[in-house]
Scaffold this motif. Structure first.
Motif, mmCIF file in Angstrom:
data_model
loop_
_atom_site.group_PDB
_atom_site.id
_atom_site.type_symbol
_atom_site.label_atom_id
_atom_site.label_comp_id
_atom_site.label_asym_id
_atom_site.label_seq_id
_atom_site.Cartn_x
_atom_site.Cartn_y
_atom_site.Cartn_z
ATOM 1 N N LYS A 91 0.917 -1.253 -0.024
ATOM 2 C CA LYS A 91 -0.015 -0.041 0.058
ATOM 3 C C LYS A 91 0.745 1.306 0.194
ATOM 4 O O LYS A 91 0.218 2.319 -0.369
ATOM 5 N N ALA A 92 1.977 1.275 0.505
ATOM 6 C CA ALA A 92 2.981 2.347 0.348
ATOM 7 C C ALA A 92 3.407 2.734 -1.250
ATOM 8 O O ALA A 92 4.046 3.846 -1.292
ATOM 9 N N ALA A 93 3.258 1.615 -2.142
ATOM 10 C CA ALA A 93 3.649 1.970 -3.326
ATOM 11 C C ALA A 93 5.205 2.544 -3.434
ATOM 12 O O ALA A 93 5.274 3.638 -4.046
ATOM 13 N N LEU A 94 6.158 1.771 -2.665
ATOM 14 C CA LEU A 94 7.511 2.351 -2.637
ATOM 15 C C LEU A 94 8.282 2.447 -3.935
ATOM 16 O O LEU A 94 7.998 1.534 -4.963
ATOM 17 N N LYS A 95 9.124 3.232 -4.165
ATOM 18 C CA LYS A 95 9.796 3.603 -5.412
ATOM 19 C C LYS A 95 11.252 3.052 -5.031
ATOM 20 O O LYS A 95 11.929 3.229 -3.798
ATOM 21 N N PRO A 96 12.214 2.597 -6.079
ATOM 22 C CA PRO A 96 13.446 2.381 -5.782
ATOM 23 C C PRO A 96 14.344 3.774 -5.211
ATOM 24 O O PRO A 96 15.442 3.458 -4.769
ATOM 25 N N THR A 97 13.810 4.921 -5.348
ATOM 26 C CA THR A 97 14.639 6.017 -5.119
ATOM 27 C C THR A 97 13.764 6.562 -3.730
ATOM 28 O O THR A 97 14.344 7.730 -3.336
ATOM 29 N N ASP A 98 13.043 5.914 -3.049
ATOM 30 C CA ASP A 98 12.561 6.372 -1.999
ATOM 31 C C ASP A 98 13.359 6.342 -0.863
ATOM 32 O O ASP A 98 14.080 5.294 -0.659
ATOM 33 N N THR A 99 13.121 7.217 0.343
ATOM 34 C CA THR A 99 13.764 7.218 1.523
ATOM 35 C C THR A 99 12.637 7.110 2.463
ATOM 36 O O THR A 99 11.549 7.882 2.462
ATOM 37 N N VAL A 100 12.669 6.023 3.232
ATOM 38 C CA VAL A 100 11.507 5.642 3.910
ATOM 39 C C VAL A 100 11.767 5.931 5.528
ATOM 40 O O VAL A 100 13.034 5.364 6.083
ATOM 41 N N LEU A 101 10.957 6.275 6.162
ATOM 42 C CA LEU A 101 11.097 6.492 7.786
ATOM 43 C C LEU A 101 10.074 5.409 8.089
ATOM 44 O O LEU A 101 8.812 5.385 8.149
ATOM 45 N N GLU A 102 10.681 4.654 9.284
ATOM 46 C CA GLU A 102 9.678 3.477 9.959
ATOM 47 C C GLU A 102 9.812 3.813 11.427
ATOM 48 O O GLU A 102 10.982 4.012 11.863
#
Length: 669
Positions: free
Chosen positions: A418-429
């Motif tokens: 559901k987050a639809a992540l991209k290879p260029t994304d910086t993610v915060l968990e």
């Protein structure tokens, strides 16, 4: 200035309890961290035999194995000497050491790490009854930088420099003798130790030389209330020779490993060096100090800033091995084992009453259920009989911190999708726990930053990705999410601790620059309030505030059995997309209006605003604003008339907050 009597007594107690003198053995080689490589067999005390409480298992034949001594039978002995408690680190950089930045950051964040807290087991009480309590926490003073062009530095010059710095007030040792001064030299500076142990002078990184050493300086003549000042000498490991003889990693990692070695030994056995006749702390005459036993064995620990730092593993005096953190399973002492009968399946359970080390004493009991081979025989078994098998209860989670680990892989996959992540994304968990969601995010993003309050969980996550290709993508911040400064991120994913749901949501919405979306797990009722519409029973001030700043959608329901341990409530996942650009409105004024209207959300707006309590508050606020701005309040000012004028201009006097949308509220701002 008067000083409270209790402070005076505490200071007097600290100064009046020096380490007992007349040690059985004092060798000038104590405190040395030798290079790895060919080395003759040697002893810290010439002619000494292994301590009765620490039996030597291996010698120092060529090539030198990692660690100086084998695992002891009874552990490292305490020799009645001083142990530094509440240590204060004050780094000193001479010239321009290449590792200055790295080492400053290392010292600023090492306290409180699992590596530092492992040293709590080296608390001690000497023969005079004085207690040395190690907590794993301390302080760090700003680094001192001294310019110098010297190329050869003997130890007597280092001690003279330290005495001069104390005399001039440039450094001020703590009155409890808890100050430690690690000294770093620039590249290509030749440092020589104050003694000779094998043949010829001890030189930094030379054959049979040293990588670092720690010692003490007699400053009693300076009348500063402190007998000895404790320091370490650490050559630049980027120098030729040092890079290959003081570790097999990068110079920066080698320097941290060596620095951690000296830090641990200065804390547990500070009274070493020529001229210091005080008793030693934790040391074996043959095997050496707490870090010597594990010499050149690399480890890692998570600092207070969430970053992973290279350290040297230390000797665990409980489990008799080299570790970089305490093992909560191996360090438990079982006091009582009892079999209790139950009326429900499996009809009995084994109860282990345990005692953890003081620094980890959180859980008093660990209940382990046993599955009997036959129900009838289990019910009939006497209470003293041992069951045939048992299964452990797994990790111990702290429910007070909201630790309910998501265990269903299908739910985890759904959240990440559901987050639809991209290879260029910086993610915060936020709140990664043991990393069940983190390991699914890492392959799909460029970088993952996690914020975890529990250092145990941060260490588990770091260990889980260690040695994998995803390790370089992970950045761990150990701390309270509500207090840390958030880095840039594109997407946020969180199995949110439910007790901070509202505060977490608004901190994210106020973060700049704005992010693309957030996938957040909340308690079911809280999630439904976020998505509630005007007229719904759950529609409230929270609904209006969040929907002003973002678009909120309900994604999925998650049952309580998908967590370990199961929470007492059902959960839901929502997707939040901030409105870009944000609405041009002062959020504090907006929230103040909604706070008034939703106080009685089913009353009309006119009845709410014209109540005497509200009028008094509005009039007080108006006069306060006028006073701050230097504006005179009109003599004929009437707050009731002003409110009525606003109601007439808006034309929604009979509306009720529970059924108004954000466009309606906007007309009152």
């Amino acid at each position: 200035m008067l000083i409270p009597a209790v402070v005076c007594l505490a200071a007097a107690s600290a100064l009046a309890a020096p380490a007992p003198t007349k040690p059985s053995c004092k060798s000038p080689t104590q405190g040395m961290f030798y290079v790895s490589g060919p080395m003759a067999d040697f002893s810290f005390c010439p002619g000494a035999k292994p301590s009765a409480s620490f039996q030597k298992r291996s010698d120092h034949s060529s090539p030198l194995p990692p660690g100086r001594a084998g695992v002891g039978i009874a552990g490292l002995p305490y020799n009645d000497g001083r142990v530094l408690t509440d240590m204060q680190i004050n780094p000193i950089f001479i010239g321009a050491p290449t590792a200055r930045t790295n080492m400053t950051e290392f010292y600023n964040n090492i306290w409180g790490s699992e590596w530092a807290r492992m040293l709590t087991q080296y608390s001690a009480t000497n023969s005079t009854g004085h207690k040395y309590t190690v907590t794993g926490y301390g302080t760090v003073k700003p680094a001192i930088v001294k310019q110098s062009n010297v190329t050869d530095v003997p130890d007597d010059q280092i001690q003279t420099m330290l005495r001069d710095m104390v005399a001039s007030g440039e450094i001020k040792p703590k009155l409890d003798a808890g100050s430690f001064y690690p000294i770093f030299f620039a590249k290509d500076v030749n440092v020589s130790a104050p003694f000779s142990d094998l043949s010829g002078p001890e030189r930094a990184c030379a054959n049979n030389g040293f990588c670092a050493y720690h010692g003490s300086v007699d400053i009693a003549a300076l009348n500063k209330g402190v007998e000895f000042l404790y320091y370490s000498v650490q050559p630049d490991l980027a120098s030729p020779g040092c890079a290959t003889k003081c570790g097999d990693k990068s110079p920066a990692e080698n320097q941290m490993m060596v620095a951690s070695h000296e830090l641990a030994e200065a804390l547990t056995d500070p009274d070493v060096g020529p001229g210091n006749l005080n008793a030693n702390g934790w040391i074996d005459d043959r095997a050496g100090e707490v870090a010597d036993i594990c010499n050149h064995i690399f480890g890692q620990t998570v600092g207070s800033n969430g970053k992973v730092y290279t350290v040297q593993k230390l000797f665990n005096n409980r489990t008799l091995n080299c570790v970089d953190r305490l093992d909560p399973l191996k360090d438990i002492t079982v006091l009582v084992k009892e079999l209790r009968l139950k009326k429900t399946y499996p009809f009995y359970e084994i109860v282990y009453t345990t005692r953890l080390p003081k620094e980890q004493r959180v859980f008093k009991k660990n209940i382990i259920s046993a599955r009997p081979t036959a129900v009838a025989s289990a019910a009939a078994a006497p209470s003293s009989e041992k069951p045939s098998s048992a299964s452990t209860a797994g990790p111990l989670f702290n429910k007070d911190l909201g630790q309910h680990i998501l265990k269903n892989p299908l739910v985890v996959d759904g959240i990440v999708d559901k987050a639809a992540l991209k290879p260029t994304d910086t993610v915060l968990e936020i709140g990664p726990g043991t990393g069940n969601v983190s390991v699914k995010i890492l392959p799909k993003c460029k970088k993952l930053t996690v914020v975890e309050m529990d250092p145990r969980m941060a260490a588990e996550l770091s260990k889980r990705v260690q040695g994998t290709s995803e390790q370089r993508k992970l950045d761990i911040i150990v701390g309270d999410f509500l207090k840390v400064n958030l880095p840039y991120f594109d997407v946020c994913i969180s199995n949110t601790p439910y007790q901070i749901s509202a505060a977490l949501t608004f901190k994210l919405l106020q973060h700049r620059p704005l992010w693309r979306c957030a996938i957040l797990m909340f308690q079911r009722e809280f999630a439904l309030r976020l998505v509630a519409k005007p007229g719904d029973a759950l529609y409230c001030r929270l609904s209006a505030n969040v929907q002003l700043l973002a678009k909120v959608d309900h994604v999925m329901k998650v049952g309580r059995n998908n967590f370990r341990p199961p929470p007492q409530v059902e959960s839901s996942v929502v997707r939040i997309e901030p409105r870009q650009p944000p609405p041009p409105i002062d959020f504090n004024e907006w929230d103040g209006l909604l706070r008034i209207l939703f106080g009685r959300k089913n009353k009309t707006v006119a009845a709410t605003l014209k109540s005497q309590t509200t009028l008094d508050m509005l009039e007080h606020n108006y006069k306060t604003v006028c006073a701050v701005r230097g504006v005179d309040v009109p003599m004929d000012f009437s707050c009731k008339d002003a409110v009525q004028e606003v109601l007439d201009s808006v034309g929604m006097s009979d509306s009720r907050a529970a059924k108004m949308d954000n466009d309606d509220y906007m007309r009152y701002v």
